[in-house]
Write a protein that holds these residues in place. Sequence first.
Motif, PDB file in Angstrom:
ATOM      1  N   ALA A 299       7.900   5.396   6.537  1.00 55.93           N
ATOM      2  CA  ALA A 299       6.387   5.413   6.680  1.00 55.93           C
ATOM      3  C   ALA A 299       6.059   5.087   7.887  1.00 55.93           C
ATOM      4  O   ALA A 299       5.279   5.623   8.676  1.00 55.93           O
ATOM      5  CB  ALA A 299       5.704   4.634   5.528  1.00 55.93           C
TER       6      ALA A 299
ATOM      7  N   TRP B 293       6.243   0.768  -2.418  1.00 50.50           N
ATOM      8  CA  TRP B 293       7.055   1.647  -1.914  1.00 50.50           C
ATOM      9  C   TRP B 293       7.770   2.628  -2.532  1.00 50.50           C
ATOM     10  O   TRP B 293       9.022   3.179  -2.177  1.00 50.50           O
ATOM     11  CB  TRP B 293       8.216   0.693  -0.935  1.00 50.50           C
ATOM     12  CG  TRP B 293       7.522  -0.068   0.086  1.00 50.50           C
ATOM     13  CD1 TRP B 293       7.379  -1.593   0.117  1.00 50.50           C
ATOM     14  CD2 TRP B 293       6.821   0.402   1.070  1.00 50.50           C
ATOM     15  NE1 TRP B 293       6.645  -1.850   1.065  1.00 50.50           N
ATOM     16  CE2 TRP B 293       6.309  -0.949   1.902  1.00 50.50           C
ATOM     17  CE3 TRP B 293       6.633   1.556   1.788  1.00 50.50           C
ATOM     18  CZ2 TRP B 293       5.721  -0.855   3.166  1.00 50.50           C
ATOM     19  CZ3 TRP B 293       5.958   1.546   3.064  1.00 50.50           C
ATOM     20  CH2 TRP B 293       5.427   0.646   3.681  1.00 50.50           C
TER      21      TRP B 293
ATOM     22  N   ARG C  46       0.675   8.199   0.962  1.00 49.05           N
ATOM     23  CA  ARG C  46       0.332   7.506   2.219  1.00 49.05           C
ATOM     24  C   ARG C  46       0.548   8.501   3.347  1.00 49.05           C
ATOM     25  O   ARG C  46      -0.379   8.333   4.477  1.00 49.05           O
ATOM     26  CB  ARG C  46       0.846   6.002   2.356  1.00 49.05           C
ATOM     27  CG  ARG C  46       0.153   4.992   1.428  1.00 49.05           C
ATOM     28  CD  ARG C  46       0.420   3.511   1.684  1.00 49.05           C
ATOM     29  NE  ARG C  46       1.981   3.414   1.655  1.00 49.05           N
ATOM     30  CZ  ARG C  46       2.641   2.978   0.573  1.00 49.05           C
ATOM     31  NH1 ARG C  46       1.793   2.906  -0.672  1.00 49.05           N
ATOM     32  NH2 ARG C  46       3.923   2.893   0.522  1.00 49.05           N
ATOM     33  N   ILE C  47       1.679   8.909   3.444  1.00 49.91           N
ATOM     34  CA  ILE C  47       1.993   9.632   4.495  1.00 49.91           C
ATOM     35  C   ILE C  47       1.287  10.853   4.668  1.00 49.91           C
ATOM     36  O   ILE C  47       0.619  11.273   5.982  1.00 49.91           O
ATOM     37  CB  ILE C  47       3.591  10.281   4.668  1.00 49.91           C
ATOM     38  CG1 ILE C  47       4.664   8.867   4.729  1.00 49.91           C
ATOM     39  CG2 ILE C  47       3.636  11.306   5.409  1.00 49.91           C
ATOM     40  CD1 ILE C  47       5.886   9.166   4.526  1.00 49.91           C
TER      41      ILE C  47
ATOM     42  N   THR D 249      11.288  11.510  -1.462  1.00 56.00           N
ATOM     43  CA  THR D 249      10.045  11.198  -0.436  1.00 56.00           C
ATOM     44  C   THR D 249       9.734  12.375   0.227  1.00 56.00           C
ATOM     45  O   THR D 249       8.691  12.976   0.426  1.00 56.00           O
ATOM     46  CB  THR D 249      10.113   9.813   0.075  1.00 56.00           C
ATOM     47  OG1 THR D 249      10.299   8.821  -0.777  1.00 56.00           O
ATOM     48  CG2 THR D 249       8.881   9.655   0.973  1.00 56.00           C
TER      49      THR D 249
ATOM     50  N   ARG E 218       9.922   1.849   4.234  1.00 55.45           N
ATOM     51  CA  ARG E 218       8.994   1.213   5.422  1.00 55.45           C
ATOM     52  C   ARG E 218       9.444   1.821   6.550  1.00 55.45           C
ATOM     53  O   ARG E 218       8.526   2.119   7.416  1.00 55.45           O
ATOM     54  CB  ARG E 218       9.374  -0.360   5.646  1.00 55.45           C
ATOM     55  CG  ARG E 218       8.721  -1.271   4.504  1.00 55.45           C
ATOM     56  CD  ARG E 218       9.300  -2.678   4.680  1.00 55.45           C
ATOM     57  NE  ARG E 218       9.224  -3.400   3.711  1.00 55.45           N
ATOM     58  CZ  ARG E 218       7.912  -4.337   3.405  1.00 55.45           C
ATOM     59  NH1 ARG E 218       6.965  -4.335   4.299  1.00 55.45           N
ATOM     60  NH2 ARG E 218       7.828  -5.136   2.370  1.00 55.45           N
TER      61      ARG E 218
ATOM     62  N   VAL F 277      -4.182   4.192   6.326  1.00 53.33           N
ATOM     63  CA  VAL F 277      -3.188   4.435   5.566  1.00 53.33           C
ATOM     64  C   VAL F 277      -3.150   2.997   4.671  1.00 53.33           C
ATOM     65  O   VAL F 277      -2.404   3.049   3.241  1.00 53.33           O
ATOM     66  CB  VAL F 277      -1.712   4.187   6.207  1.00 53.33           C
ATOM     67  CG1 VAL F 277      -0.662   4.273   5.565  1.00 53.33           C
ATOM     68  CG2 VAL F 277      -1.738   5.604   7.127  1.00 53.33           C
TER      69      VAL F 277
ATOM     70  N   THR G 299       7.039   7.924  10.598  1.00 52.97           N
ATOM     71  CA  THR G 299       5.995   9.051  10.383  1.00 52.97           C
ATOM     72  C   THR G 299       4.867   8.797  10.834  1.00 52.97           C
ATOM     73  O   THR G 299       3.919   9.918  11.499  1.00 52.97           O
ATOM     74  CB  THR G 299       6.278   9.323   8.808  1.00 52.97           C
ATOM     75  OG1 THR G 299       7.279   9.748   8.301  1.00 52.97           O
ATOM     76  CG2 THR G 299       5.266  10.792   8.619  1.00 52.97           C
ATOM     77  N   THR G 300       3.962   7.828  10.668  1.00 53.85           N
ATOM     78  CA  THR G 300       2.698   7.303  10.921  1.00 53.85           C
ATOM     79  C   THR G 300       2.537   7.383  12.418  1.00 53.85           C
ATOM     80  O   THR G 300       1.767   7.726  13.269  1.00 53.85           O
ATOM     81  CB  THR G 300       2.310   6.127  10.478  1.00 53.85           C
ATOM     82  OG1 THR G 300       2.410   5.951   9.012  1.00 53.85           O
ATOM     83  CG2 THR G 300       0.997   5.732  11.154  1.00 53.85           C
TER      84      THR G 300
ATOM     85  N   THR H 275       4.690   6.276  -1.314  1.00 51.73           N
ATOM     86  CA  THR H 275       4.849   6.382   0.071  1.00 51.73           C
ATOM     87  C   THR H 275       4.408   7.790   0.423  1.00 51.73           C
ATOM     88  O   THR H 275       3.886   7.782   1.732  1.00 51.73           O
ATOM     89  CB  THR H 275       6.374   6.113   0.439  1.00 51.73           C
ATOM     90  OG1 THR H 275       6.479   4.601  -0.081  1.00 51.73           O
ATOM     91  CG2 THR H 275       6.511   6.175   1.841  1.00 51.73           C
ATOM     92  N   SER H 276       4.838   8.867  -0.175  1.00 56.31           N
ATOM     93  CA  SER H 276       4.415  10.162   0.332  1.00 56.31           C
ATOM     94  C   SER H 276       2.748  10.275   0.296  1.00 56.31           C
ATOM     95  O   SER H 276       2.366  11.136   1.150  1.00 56.31           O
ATOM     96  CB  SER H 276       5.047  10.931  -0.797  1.00 56.31           C
ATOM     97  OG  SER H 276       4.764  11.092  -2.011  1.00 56.31           O
TER      98      SER H 276
END
Length: 241
Positions: A89, A128, A136-137, A200, A86, A115, A92-93, A133-134
């Motif tokens: 992500a 997660w 979504r990033i 990740t 969490r 995302v 980074t977002t 997760t990668s």
Amino acid sequence: MSTQNISLSNASSNLAPKTSNNKNSAIGDTKPAEVEAKPTDVKTKFTEEEKVEFTKQAEATALANKKSLLDTMFGKNTKADSNAMRILAQETTIAIEDILKKELGDDSFSLQKLVDKTSGIKGQEDYWSSEKTSDRIITGATSYFETFKEKNASLSNEEVVDKYMNLITPALKKGMGEAVDILKGFNAFEGGVKETVETTQKLVFEKLEAFREKMLNIDKPQAEDKPLFEDTSAKPEVAGE
């Protein structure tokens, strides 16, 4: 009876008329204004030893609070990896959004809706995971490419790809680096959490390179019919749409 009460009793007996032989009757017959109470001594200064002890207690309390937070977020029998993902992500977002806001000139621009719609449903056991997760990033990082390409129509395909990579790669490194710093601040960047985060990060840059190759049309032919990852061609959503 305390020393203070005795003192008040003696003082009041000299001010009020005696109406009985009862020792307490003087207090009962005395008006409050006629009683001169001695001021209570209040300590306003601390010795050096007391200051040191107070500091130790404050530090111990802060440490206990931090330990409680760590146990809640990253302790055994908790979703330590999920909490770490969490943070990764989120940071980074935020970093990617900051870069794209400047490029768009739109302070309301947000990647969060995009995302949230990609790679899994919140609440699912593997939502997660490093893989999702990668995804979504990278979805957030690459979603603006087509719009960016239109704005830079005078550049060759290779030039626009390189320019875009130079825009988002530092943002990805910054965001993930800040997430790691947060985890280190919690003393949580170790063991399984560290392995999950590093996996990740590795996947993010592998997928970023795969995206670059695809945009340069040097992707492997057999992989052309299979999506690189979810929603890579989606354009960013602007708040209010």
